[in-house]
Design a protein around this motif. Sequence first.
Motif: not given
Length: 189
Positions: A28, A56, A60-61, A70, A73-74, A96
Motif C-alpha cells: 500500500g 490498497i 490509495d483510497s 481507489l 488500485t482496486r 484492504n
Amino acid sequence: DAVGDIECSNNLHDQLKKDNATLFIALGDLCYKKDLTNFANTYGDFKKTNKLACLIGNHDSEEDGNLKILNETRQYCGDHWYRKIANDTTLLIGLNTNGDTNLQTQWGQSLVTNSTLMKGVKNVLILGHKPAHTPPKSHHPVESPTVQMFSAIGGNISKNVQVYEITAHNHFMAQSSNGHWFISGAGGR
C-alpha cells in the motif's frame, strides 16, 4: 519481498530485480500520486510475470487519496485477495485496511476455516497496509477495525499453523520480539 510506503523514483525496483524475488508484495501507499499510473509503469513488469501482489493503502483510497486512485488500485490490485505459495504450505491473505473490514473479516474467516484450502498449510501471512500492532510511539497508532479484522481471522486459524502479520503504514521497519508481526514501511517515503 514485501514493502509499503513506496516512492517510485528511488532504487526499489532495481533492488527487487537484484533480489530475484519470486513475489513482490506492495503493502500500500503505491507511489503517493493522484492516480496509479506511476506505480503501474514502474512495477508493471512484475505484474506481467505474476510476481506482483499489491494492497490498497490510505493514500490509495479516499482517506488520503481520491476516488480515482481507489478505483484504479482496486482494479489493479484487487480489494482483497489470497494466494498460496511455497508448495501450498503458506497462505497469503491480502486485506484492504481502508475497506469494508466487516466484509473482509467474514471472507478471511471463510478462507481459514475451509479445510480443503487449508490442507497442508503451515503458515498464514495476514497482509495489510495499516498494522494491528506497532512499537511504542509509532507515528500511526493501530486502529480498532484493523485490530478486530486481523484478530478475528487469526483467531479462526488452527493452533498448529504459524500466523504472521505483515504491514506497513509507519515509515520504518520493525518486528515483534516473538517474530509474529512485521512492519515493512520502508519503501522510500
